[in-house]
Design a protein around this motif. Structure first.
Motif, mmCIF file in Angstrom:
data_model
loop_
_atom_site.group_PDB
_atom_site.id
_atom_site.type_symbol
_atom_site.label_atom_id
_atom_site.label_comp_id
_atom_site.label_asym_id
_atom_site.label_seq_id
_atom_site.Cartn_x
_atom_site.Cartn_y
_atom_site.Cartn_z
ATOM 1 N N ILE A 63 1.347 69.791 -15.107
ATOM 2 C CA ILE A 63 1.778 70.861 -16.298
ATOM 3 C C ILE A 63 0.851 71.870 -17.223
ATOM 4 C CG2 ILE A 63 3.453 70.924 -17.631
ATOM 5 C CD1 ILE A 63 4.921 69.324 -16.081
ATOM 6 N N ALA A 64 0.414 70.905 -18.088
ATOM 7 C CA ALA A 64 -0.640 71.557 -19.307
ATOM 8 C C ALA A 64 -1.734 72.610 -18.321
ATOM 9 C CB ALA A 64 -1.246 70.519 -20.297
ATOM 10 N N ASP A 65 -2.997 72.114 -17.570
ATOM 11 C CA ASP A 65 -2.909 72.745 -16.499
ATOM 12 C C ASP A 65 -2.769 73.942 -16.626
ATOM 13 O OD1 ASP A 65 -5.430 71.130 -16.877
ATOM 14 O OD2 ASP A 65 -5.676 70.144 -15.118
ATOM 15 N N VAL A 66 -1.452 74.070 -15.621
ATOM 16 C CA VAL A 66 -0.798 75.688 -15.156
ATOM 17 C C VAL A 66 -0.475 76.099 -16.363
ATOM 18 C CG1 VAL A 66 1.429 76.232 -13.671
ATOM 19 C CG2 VAL A 66 0.131 74.115 -13.774
ATOM 20 N N ILE A 67 -0.007 75.644 -16.776
ATOM 21 C CA ILE A 67 0.816 76.404 -18.132
ATOM 22 C C ILE A 67 -0.714 77.031 -18.829
ATOM 23 C CG2 ILE A 67 0.913 77.189 -20.784
ATOM 24 C CD1 ILE A 67 3.481 74.488 -20.352
ATOM 25 N N ALA A 68 -1.627 75.878 -19.281
ATOM 26 C CA ALA A 68 -3.073 76.728 -19.718
ATOM 27 C C ALA A 68 -3.754 78.246 -18.911
ATOM 28 C CB ALA A 68 -4.540 75.644 -19.840
ATOM 29 N N ALA A 69 -3.615 78.000 -17.875
ATOM 30 C CA ALA A 69 -4.263 79.247 -17.040
ATOM 31 C C ALA A 69 -3.162 80.704 -17.283
ATOM 32 C CB ALA A 69 -3.275 79.021 -15.921
ATOM 33 N N HIS A 70 -2.065 80.494 -17.596
ATOM 34 C CA HIS A 70 -1.307 81.505 -18.361
ATOM 35 C C HIS A 70 -1.425 82.004 -19.176
ATOM 36 C CE1 HIS A 70 0.961 80.535 -14.232
ATOM 37 N NE2 HIS A 70 1.440 81.441 -14.675
ATOM 38 N N ILE A 71 -2.645 81.530 -20.389
ATOM 39 C CA ILE A 71 -2.650 81.388 -21.431
ATOM 40 C C ILE A 71 -4.224 82.757 -22.286
ATOM 41 C CG2 ILE A 71 -2.707 80.643 -23.640
ATOM 42 C CD1 ILE A 71 -0.583 79.095 -23.560
ATOM 43 N N PRO A 72 -4.314 83.324 -22.522
ATOM 44 C CA PRO A 72 -5.895 83.900 -21.830
ATOM 45 C C PRO A 72 -6.211 84.029 -23.288
ATOM 46 C CG PRO A 72 -4.042 85.699 -23.156
ATOM 47 C CD PRO A 72 -3.526 84.508 -22.596
ATOM 48 N N ASP A 73 -7.709 83.744 -23.703
ATOM 49 C CA ASP A 73 -8.599 84.442 -24.342
ATOM 50 C C ASP A 73 -8.004 84.854 -25.594
ATOM 51 O OD1 ASP A 73 -10.382 82.125 -23.083
ATOM 52 O OD2 ASP A 73 -11.428 83.771 -22.763
ATOM 53 N N ASN A 74 -8.052 84.264 -27.245
ATOM 54 C CA ASN A 74 -7.731 85.229 -28.426
ATOM 55 C C ASN A 74 -7.151 85.868 -28.267
ATOM 56 O OD1 ASN A 74 -10.674 86.196 -28.654
ATOM 57 N ND2 ASN A 74 -10.395 87.651 -26.717
ATOM 58 N N ALA A 75 -5.523 84.230 -27.328
ATOM 59 C CA ALA A 75 -4.710 84.231 -27.923
ATOM 60 C C ALA A 75 -3.686 83.373 -28.829
ATOM 61 C CB ALA A 75 -3.760 83.956 -26.623
ATOM 62 N N SER A 76 -3.161 84.563 -29.849
ATOM 63 C CA SER A 76 -2.000 83.264 -30.956
ATOM 64 C C SER A 76 -0.591 82.016 -30.247
ATOM 65 C CB SER A 76 -1.006 84.563 -32.179
ATOM 66 O OG SER A 76 -0.603 85.156 -31.427
ATOM 67 N N LEU A 77 -0.796 80.945 -30.372
ATOM 68 C CA LEU A 77 0.649 80.098 -29.924
ATOM 69 C C LEU A 77 0.902 79.516 -31.007
ATOM 70 C CD1 LEU A 77 -2.670 80.096 -27.599
ATOM 71 C CD2 LEU A 77 -0.668 78.761 -27.174
ATOM 72 N N PHE A 78 1.779 79.113 -31.273
ATOM 73 C CA PHE A 78 2.854 77.750 -31.633
ATOM 74 C C PHE A 78 2.807 77.064 -30.574
ATOM 75 C CE2 PHE A 78 5.956 81.428 -33.650
ATOM 76 C CZ PHE A 78 5.272 81.163 -34.610
ATOM 77 N N MET A 79 2.511 75.669 -30.836
ATOM 78 C CA MET A 79 2.951 74.561 -30.181
ATOM 79 C C MET A 79 3.743 73.717 -30.819
ATOM 80 S SD MET A 79 -0.924 74.406 -28.713
ATOM 81 C CE MET A 79 -0.317 73.398 -27.300
ATOM 82 N N SER A 80 5.128 73.217 -30.259
ATOM 83 C CA SER A 80 5.838 72.275 -30.217
ATOM 84 C C SER A 80 5.034 71.078 -30.404
ATOM 85 C CB SER A 80 6.911 72.067 -30.264
ATOM 86 O OG SER A 80 6.851 71.897 -29.113
ATOM 87 N N ILE A 81 6.000 69.147 -31.299
ATOM 88 C CA ILE A 81 6.495 68.295 -30.587
ATOM 89 C C ILE A 81 6.203 67.728 -29.626
ATOM 90 C CG2 ILE A 81 7.427 66.049 -32.059
ATOM 91 C CD1 ILE A 81 8.310 67.849 -34.260
ATOM 92 N N GLY A 82 6.017 66.802 -29.141
ATOM 93 C CA GLY A 82 5.495 66.489 -27.930
ATOM 94 C C GLY A 82 4.080 66.197 -27.139
ATOM 95 N N THR A 83 4.022 65.069 -26.334
ATOM 96 C CA THR A 83 3.817 64.533 -26.157
ATOM 97 C C THR A 83 2.643 65.525 -24.529
ATOM 98 O OG1 THR A 83 4.852 62.804 -24.013
ATOM 99 C CG2 THR A 83 3.753 62.372 -26.080
ATOM 100 N N THR A 84 3.924 66.290 -24.307
ATOM 101 C CA THR A 84 3.495 67.248 -23.076
ATOM 102 C C THR A 84 2.796 68.141 -24.055
ATOM 103 O OG1 THR A 84 5.075 66.501 -21.845
ATOM 104 C CG2 THR A 84 4.101 69.336 -21.679
ATOM 105 N N ILE A 85 3.227 68.809 -24.584
ATOM 106 C CA ILE A 85 2.730 69.929 -26.074
ATOM 107 C C ILE A 85 1.001 69.453 -26.168
ATOM 108 C CG2 ILE A 85 3.042 71.888 -27.039
ATOM 109 C CD1 ILE A 85 4.622 71.379 -25.447
ATOM 110 N N GLU A 86 1.038 67.572 -25.992
ATOM 111 C CA GLU A 86 -0.331 67.401 -26.542
ATOM 112 C C GLU A 86 -1.359 67.468 -25.736
ATOM 113 O OE1 GLU A 86 0.611 63.575 -28.165
ATOM 114 O OE2 GLU A 86 1.637 64.840 -29.643
ATOM 115 N N ALA A 87 -0.468 67.117 -24.437
ATOM 116 C CA ALA A 87 -1.295 67.695 -23.269
ATOM 117 C C ALA A 87 -1.999 69.545 -23.375
ATOM 118 C CB ALA A 87 -1.089 66.736 -21.906
#
Length: 259
Positions: A82-106
């Motif tokens: 799941i993490a790999d698929v999400i990472a593919a949808h986020i470009p370099d130089n982006a800003s992000l909020f990342m929440s609590i959770g073990t999937t978010i850590e992945a």
């Protein structure tokens, strides 16, 4: 990994409607043996969807989540996909909020392997530790009170901190997704933080493994249609898939063919 069957879904539905179902009654309604029902219930209990009692089962706890290390050690491969698929949808130089959770850590682990120049704001001390290994990242950890159970930071100060920013992406999890698309969690303070992240992000991504579907939790976080995309590891029910399509929400299935 539990491959959820139509019978599993029916068991969850029946128990949700009645609160508790005897094994013999489930066997009669579903026209299978009690032994089959016991095996099904044991599988669903392993994922904290049900709780087994003498002679029957009820929904898993709606007020208490599994402990952090149990969650971290479950479905690690699925979370990584799941993490790999999400990472593919986020470009370099982006800003992000990342929440609590073990999937978010992945997701954090996937990003540090492949992305440059990210700015990350998080209330998860584990995420902060992972992404701070990159010298080209700007990492901000929120104010607030640290939960000893999982390193999550919550509270009024956390929300005040988040409200100072407007980011490109929010990458969030949820403890439960009901069939009507309701998103639930266990801690109202954590929910308030995630709602602030949702409000202050241009694009919102929801990351959940299959064990979160049909699970029981207490606090309403929002609705799945408030997100731009859902990332998960198993096919959705027809009803939930239709709801996403009707509201223009994309969803992505993690590819497991390389396992």
């Amino acid at each position: 990994m539990l491959n959820r069957t139509p019978r599993h879904e029916k068991i969850i539905q029946l128990i949700r409607e009645s609160g508790f179902m005897p094994i013999d009654e489930l066997a009669r309604v579903l026209d299978v043996t009690p032994q089959t029902i016991r095996r099904d219930i044991n599988q669903l209990c392993e994922e904290n969807i049900l709780r087994r009692y003498h002679g029957g089962a009820s929904l898993g706890s709606s007020v208490e989540n599994e402990d952090y290390f149990s969650r971290k050690n479950k479905l690690q491969s699925e979370k990584a996909h799941i993490a790999d698929v999400i990472a593919a949808h986020i470009p370099d130089n982006a800003s992000l909020f990342m929440s609590i959770g073990t999937t978010i850590e992945a997701v954090a682990l996937a990003l540090v392997k492949s992305h440059k120049n990210l700015s990350i704001i998080t209330n998860n001390i584990h995420v902060a530790s992972i992404v701070s290994s990159r010298s080209d990242y700007t990492v901000m950890i929120t104010s607030g009170v640290v939960r000893a159970v999982d390193g999550g930071i919550t509270g009024v100060a956390t929300i005040d901190f988040i409200n100072q920013f407007k980011v490109d992406y929010a990458v969030l999890g949820a403890s439960s997704i009901e069939q009507d698309g309701s998103l639930l969690d266990f801690d109202y303070k954590e929910v308030s933080v995630m709602q602030a992240m949702m409000k202050n992000a241009r694009i919102r991504y929801l990351a959940v493994d299959h064990s979160k579907f049909g699970r029981n939790a207490l606090v309403r976080m929002g609705d799945i249609t408030e997100f731009h995309a859902l990332f998960t590891d198993e096919e959705l029910s027809a009803a939930l898939g239709k709801k996403l399509a009707d509201h223009g929400v994309k969803w992505y299935l993690a590819d497991k063919e390389d396992e």
